[in-house]
Design a protein around this motif. Structure first.
Motif, mmCIF file in Angstrom:
data_model
loop_
_atom_site.group_PDB
_atom_site.id
_atom_site.type_symbol
_atom_site.label_atom_id
_atom_site.label_comp_id
_atom_site.label_asym_id
_atom_site.label_seq_id
_atom_site.Cartn_x
_atom_site.Cartn_y
_atom_site.Cartn_z
ATOM 1 N N HIS A 291 0.857 -1.189 0.000
ATOM 2 C CA HIS A 291 0.000 0.000 0.000
ATOM 3 C C HIS A 291 0.890 1.234 0.000
ATOM 4 O O HIS A 291 1.147 1.836 1.035
ATOM 5 N N ALA A 292 1.329 1.584 -1.189
ATOM 6 C CA ALA A 292 2.370 2.606 -1.276
ATOM 7 C C ALA A 292 1.813 4.034 -1.315
ATOM 8 O O ALA A 292 2.551 4.995 -1.085
ATOM 9 N N GLU A 293 0.518 4.190 -1.582
ATOM 10 C CA GLU A 293 -0.010 5.526 -1.889
ATOM 11 C C GLU A 293 0.207 6.550 -0.783
ATOM 12 O O GLU A 293 0.822 7.595 -0.993
ATOM 13 N N VAL A 294 -0.326 6.230 0.408
ATOM 14 C CA VAL A 294 -0.272 7.208 1.501
ATOM 15 C C VAL A 294 1.174 7.518 1.880
ATOM 16 O O VAL A 294 1.563 8.684 2.023
ATOM 17 N N ILE A 295 1.960 6.464 1.999
ATOM 18 C CA ILE A 295 3.339 6.665 2.444
ATOM 19 C C ILE A 295 4.131 7.447 1.393
ATOM 20 O O ILE A 295 4.960 8.294 1.717
ATOM 21 N N ARG A 296 3.838 7.216 0.115
ATOM 22 C CA ARG A 296 4.560 7.965 -0.923
ATOM 23 C C ARG A 296 4.259 9.458 -0.798
ATOM 24 O O ARG A 296 5.152 10.301 -0.927
ATOM 25 N N GLU A 297 3.000 9.772 -0.478
ATOM 26 C CA GLU A 297 2.651 11.186 -0.288
ATOM 27 C C GLU A 297 3.415 11.791 0.880
ATOM 28 O O GLU A 297 3.916 12.907 0.805
ATOM 29 N N GLU A 298 3.480 11.024 1.962
ATOM 30 C CA GLU A 298 4.188 11.543 3.140
ATOM 31 C C GLU A 298 5.665 11.771 2.825
ATOM 32 O O GLU A 298 6.249 12.782 3.205
ATOM 33 N N ILE A 299 6.265 10.807 2.152
ATOM 34 C CA ILE A 299 7.691 10.944 1.805
ATOM 35 C C ILE A 299 7.871 12.112 0.825
ATOM 36 O O ILE A 299 8.818 12.910 0.951
ATOM 37 N N ASN A 300 6.949 12.249 -0.104
ATOM 38 C CA ASN A 300 7.054 13.368 -1.051
ATOM 39 C C ASN A 300 7.032 14.714 -0.340
ATOM 40 O O ASN A 300 7.739 15.646 -0.717
#
Ligand code: ASP
Ligand code: MG
Length: 458
Positions: free
Chosen positions: A89-98
């Protein structure tokens, strides 16, 4: 308060710290997750930034042109995206890292206009913020009840950016308030290395400071052990990369390990053992890549401590020799020198004196995150007003660590006999029962360590 006190007195809980290589990529993070999940007493996890990230962020904070900035930013992003790409589930974490990557880009823009130590600390803190977010996600995907915690809520420090010192009392109060009650049920993932000053600015504890964070948290939370997971399975008689015949030490006393850390063994941040000693908490060092290989336990005392325990090597040492005829039969010359060094916040490492001169090396342990040289122009100007200053660089410090060294007969012959074909620039011995320090030409240092190891340990 009583409930808290009794919980803390008998706490079976363990804190586990993972270094940069143990969270370098998806595979390494999963190995580390295995380690965490295999011991149900691990309730707090402290992480470094993924390997390489802190160096990239330091470089970005030193200010560079747009091309270089983009190149460095891309490298940071690549390292973290390589982990995200493996998540289910990469979506939320990718946003946070971005969001954090955007912060980094803004800070890098600012740094290209004006650098500051405060900015550097703010910048480098993003490494630990990112690694902890990613690790929480990995643990969650594996079904663990893990929670991200911003360590800056408890790790209040002074404002010495790059080498900030935490206030123990404040840390204790806030950690017992915010963390202790959660240990029963939660698994807490937090950042090593970073803190916050009284103006809510991010600070750092010095390079490699995550070990120190873990030990401090263990102390104030009264935990039963600190596990330091790295990429070598324990502490060795010397660096195995320099001497392949180096042997693992299964158990070592706090004071011996502290000497090793102080004199350059890279395995533990030199300050790590202070909280552990104060609280009597054993520290275990092992490899997250092969936890089954065991490791080294650092504890209060060991059975039959050997005469020679280890050899350490510290590179890039600077020797200052200060000559002054005023020193002849005078009083207070050293006091004047030390006053100047104090004013420049420099601590002296080794020192020898003669009739009209004094030679000393500068302590570079706990060196700053900002890469600054200790020998500033301002310092040299002040010293030169007092005496003639000579600077020698490219020296290395070899420390022979052991027990009751000052009570051994023939120690000099054993050590210097082995080294008869080498030049030794300075010797420091006698202040501690635990070490003899040799300052040697940097180019010979490894050869000297190998020679000593084969004579004293093999
Ligand atoms: N990430 C920081 C460093 O590289 C702190 C640490 O690794 O302990 O120095
Ligand atoms: Mg590290």
């Amino acid at each position: 308060m009583n409930a808290v006190a009794s919980l803390s007195e008998n706490s079976p809980f363990v804190i586990a710290k993972f270094g940069g290589t143990s969270v370098a990529n998806y595979a390494a993070m999963n190995k580390s997750a295995d380690v965490v999940l295999s011991n149900k007493n691990v309730r707090v996890v402290v992480l470094s930034a993924s390997a390489g990230i802190t160096n990239l962020l330091v470089e970005l904070s030193e200010g560079c042109d747009a091309d270089k900035r983009n190149e460095l930013l891309q490298k940071v992003q690549d390292i973290q995206y390589a982990i995200i790409d493996n998540l289910q589930h990469a979506e939320v974490i990718r946003e946070e890292i971005n969001r954090l990557l955007e912060n980094i880009a803004h800070l890098a823009d600012s740094a290209s206009l004006a650098t500051s130590d405060a900015l550097t600390d703010e910048m480098v803190s993003h490494g630990e913020l990112m690694s902890t977010l990613l690790f929480v996600e990995i643990l969650r995907e594996r079904g663990a009840n893990s929670h991200w915690f911003d360590v800056r809520k408890v790790m209040k420090t002074n404002s010495s950016f790059g080498r900030a010192e935490p206030g123990l009392q404040q840390l204790k109060e806030s950690a017992q308030h915010l963390l202790l009650p959660r240990l029963q049920n939660d698994l807490i993932i937090t950042q090593g290395f970073i803190g916050q000053d009284s103006k809510a600015r991010t600070t750092t504890l010095g390079r490699g400071g995550s070990d120190y964070t873990a030990a401090l948290l263990a102390e104030v939370l009264n935990l039963s052990r600190v596990d330091i997971w790295t990429d070598v399975p324990g502490i060795y008689t010397t660096d195995p990369r320099v001497v392949p015949a180096a042997q693992r030490i299964d158990e070592i006393a706090f004071d011996e390990a502290a000497e090793m850390a102080t004199f350059g063994a890279k395995i533990l941040h030199p300050a790590t053992l202070l909280p552990a000693v104060r609280a009597g908490i054993p520290v275990f060092v092992g490899s997250s890549k092969e936890p089954e290989a065991g490791g080294t336990l650092v504890c209060d005392r060991t059975e039959n401590p050997p005469q020679y325990r280890a050899l350490t090597l510290r590179r890039k040492q600077t020797l200052l020799t200060l000559h002054s005829l005023k020193m002849l039969h005078a009083r207070g010359f050293l006091a004047e020198i030390f006053t100047i060094l104090l004013r420049h916040n420099i601590s002296v490492d080794l020192i020898t004196t003669s009739e009209v001169s004094v030679a000393l090396t500068l302590d570079t342990t706990g060196s700053t995150s900002t890469n600054g040289s200790l020998l500033t122009n301002a310092l040299m100007t002040e010293l030169s007003a007092l005496c003639r200053v000579e600077v020698e660089e490219n020296l290395a410090l070899v420390a022979i660590i052991g027990n009751k060294l000052s009570q051994v007969n023939g120690l000099g012959k054993q050590i210097f006999g082995a080294l008869e074909s080498f030049n030794i620039r300075m010797i420091s011995y006698g202040a501690s029962n635990h070490n003899m320090c040799l300052l040697v030409p940097g180019d010979n240092a490894e050869e000297i360590v190998r020679t000593l190891h084969s004579n004293l340990f093999e």
